[in-house]
Design a protein around this motif. Structure first.
Motif, PDB file in Angstrom:
ATOM      1  N   GLY A 110      31.374   5.952  54.722  1.00  0.00           N
ATOM      2  CA  GLY A 110      30.759   5.329  53.543  1.00  0.00           C
ATOM      3  C   GLY A 110      29.848   6.306  52.815  1.00  0.00           C
ATOM      4  N   GLU A 111      29.094   7.092  53.583  1.00  0.00           N
ATOM      5  CA  GLU A 111      28.202   8.092  52.976  1.00  0.00           C
ATOM      6  C   GLU A 111      29.022   9.161  52.243  1.00  0.00           C
ATOM      7  N   THR A 118      35.485  14.052  50.279  1.00  0.00           N
ATOM      8  CA  THR A 118      36.703  13.563  50.932  1.00  0.00           C
ATOM      9  C   THR A 118      36.334  13.024  52.305  1.00  0.00           C
ATOM     10  N   PRO A 119      36.624  11.739  52.569  1.00  0.00           N
ATOM     11  CA  PRO A 119      36.262  11.173  53.879  1.00  0.00           C
ATOM     12  C   PRO A 119      37.073  11.840  54.992  1.00  0.00           C
ATOM     13  N   ARG A 120      36.354  12.383  55.973  1.00  0.00           N
ATOM     14  CA  ARG A 120      37.056  13.011  57.094  1.00  0.00           C
ATOM     15  C   ARG A 120      36.100  13.141  58.272  1.00  0.00           C
ATOM     16  N   GLN A 169      42.073  20.843  55.442  1.00  0.00           N
ATOM     17  CA  GLN A 169      42.374  19.464  55.042  1.00  0.00           C
ATOM     18  C   GLN A 169      42.640  18.557  56.248  1.00  0.00           C
ATOM     19  N   LEU A 170      42.694  19.136  57.431  1.00  0.00           N
ATOM     20  CA  LEU A 170      43.031  18.366  58.626  1.00  0.00           C
ATOM     21  C   LEU A 170      41.799  18.208  59.503  1.00  0.00           C
ATOM     22  N   ASP A 171      41.649  17.015  60.102  1.00  0.00           N
ATOM     23  CA  ASP A 171      40.505  16.844  60.989  1.00  0.00           C
ATOM     24  C   ASP A 171      40.978  16.804  62.443  1.00  0.00           C
TER      25      ASP A 171
END
Length: 475
Positions: A110-111, A118-120, A169-171
């Motif tokens: 959310g932050e 980008t959420p990750r 781009q990958l977590d």
């Protein structure tokens, strides 16, 4: 190197058209290369996987004739193996424990969204680091794969060409959940490694999974398969294929009266081509198939074309093959084929007129069952007083026939026309309604030959009684 492909559906639903095409392409490539085809059931989603869906997948594959050389393997029976590899990665510091709760991860996401980031997942986020540092052995945790932070993932897709994704781009994806169950992306890699899979054919929606999986292959020192990602199948309106476009489950096509060879021929052309050829035997599909001839573009499903193909296969296939698949529909409609002529002879006569096996079964009924009423519209038009004389004469002639052949029955009709000086329609149509109960059928002499002498005589007499009753009621 022996080529080895696999079809690996998740048993969370029926075998759908897109999955069936993937299975067909994988099977064809293995056969084309003299290789092996593996069936693997990816049932790690314990909440959504069902035995009913497993059975439907196996039934659909068997109906399509896609025999597997190995399997079916079930991922839920390989958990010990997956955990062994997870422990290996932990020992090599290629994976780690993460104690962050779902609530904390949702809060961080959310932050990130509020900050337009980008959420990750970020293992170095202060809140995540704090939780992990404070954790004690035995606290619930997931195991995450330590994805490379630099460089790119590059692979040459057999359909789409070179694909390159930055590791930024990958977590760090989860490879084992808090309940101890391994996750899809991890299990797939271990399975492909253990099973010696050389080529993976699947939908383009898996490209994001592929780049993550390649990093796991490399971390394990496992050979990386060759990938081919197929474009989607769309409805004829351009939208993603769904239930509103008609049948989606493969077995629905069985239920609606399609032959497996017709569906396979149709599916192979949904994205693959060999010149302008439309009709392919099973042998031709195997001999001609190649991954580099699959189109990058989405294909539109056209039910009218599938119907046309099905009619072609009903007309041109070995009647024994058609009979094998017609039996299910005869059973569904309560028709006993033992109570009449050879079903293969009926197929030869009636099949050309039918687009589906449902129609073929329906149009076969009068060969095996007597009826107690005529089609009202056909009877009103053709079973009139004017037909009484021609039917009477035809009755006497068929009763006298000692050699019950199509040719002799044709001559009977011809003699009636000549003796009464009437056109063919004056006897042909009343006879058709009398013998079949309706106004539509193949050549009436051929129909009479298959229906048999005893039934034909009884049905002509019933038609004459109908005419007499009609005339009596009219007075």
């Amino acid at each position: 190197m022996t080529v080895k492909t696999r079809f690996a559906p998740s048993p969370t639903g029926y075998l759908h058209v897109g999955g069936a095409r993937t299975a067909l392409y994988s099977w064809l490539y293995a056969k084309n290369q003299g290789g092996e085809f593996v069936l693997r059931i990816e049932d790690t989603d314990l909440e959504r996987s069902t035995q009913e869906a497993v059975d439907a997948i196996l039934e659909g594959m068997a109906w399509m004739g896609l025999e597997w050389d190995e399997g079916p393997y079930y991922q839920t029976k390989r958990f010990d193996r997956y955990n062994e590899v997870v422990d290996q990665l932990l020992a090599e510091d290629k994976a780690y424990k993460c104690y962050a709760s779902k609530e904390l991860l949702d809060e961080i996401r959310g932050e990130q969204e509020a900050n337009k980031e980008t959420p990750r997942y970020d293992a170095n986020h202060p809140k995540i680091k704090a939780v992990n540092e404070a954790a004690k052995d035995g606290d619930p945790c997931v195991i995450r794969f330590r994805n490379p932070k630099e460089g790119t993932v590059v692979f040459d897709d057999q359909i789409r060409g070179r694909i390159e994704i930055s590791n930024e781009q990958l977590d760090d994806l989860i490879i084992r959940r808090t309940d101890g169950s391994p996750t899809y992306n991890f299990c797939v890699v271990v399975d492909d490694w253990d099973m010696g899979i050389t080529h993976v054919v699947r939908g383009e929606d898996h490209i994001n999974n592929t780049v993550r999986q390649i990093n796991i292959y490399e971390a394990l020192g496992a050979p990386i398969p060759t990938f081919a990602h197929c474009a989607m199948i769309l409805g004829d309106d351009g939208a993603k294929l769904s239930k509103r476009h008609g049948a989606v489950s493969v077995m629905q096509y069985r239920d609606e009266g399609y032959l497996p060879n017709a569906l396979n021929n149709y599916l192979v052309r949904l994205g693959w081509s060999h010149g302008d050829q439309e009709i392919f035997s099973r042998e031709e599909m195997i001999n001609l198939f190649s991954l580099d001839a699959i189109s990058k573009s989405a294909s539109a499903f056209n039910t009218d074309k599938l119907l046309w193909l099905n009619n072609h296969y009903i007309k041109t296939s070995d009647p024994e093959y058609v009979a094998e698949h017609l039996q299910w529909h005869l059973d569904e409609q309560g028709i006993n084929k033992d109570n009449g002529p050879a079903i293969t002879e009926v197929i030869k006569l009636v099949g050309e007129r039918c687009n589906t096996l449902v129609e073929l079964a329906q149009q076969s009924r009068y060969f095996y069952e007597d009826f107690d009423a005529f089609d009202p519209a056909a009877a009103k038009k053709h079973l009139r007083g004017v037909a009484k004389g021609p039917l009477d004469l035809a009755l006497s002639k068929v009763e006298a026939l000692s050699d019950w052949t199509t040719e002799n029955l044709h001559n009977v009709i011809k003699e009636v026309c000549e003796e009464l000086e009437i056109g063919m329609g004056k006897i042909g149509m009343p006879l058709r309604v009398a013998v079949t109960g309706g106004g539509q059928s193949p050549s009436v002499d051929a129909v009479m030959q298959l229906v048999g002498k005893e039934r034909v005589i009884a049905r002509i007499k019933m038609a004459l009684e109908f005419i007499a009753e009609r005339e009596a009621n009219a007075q």
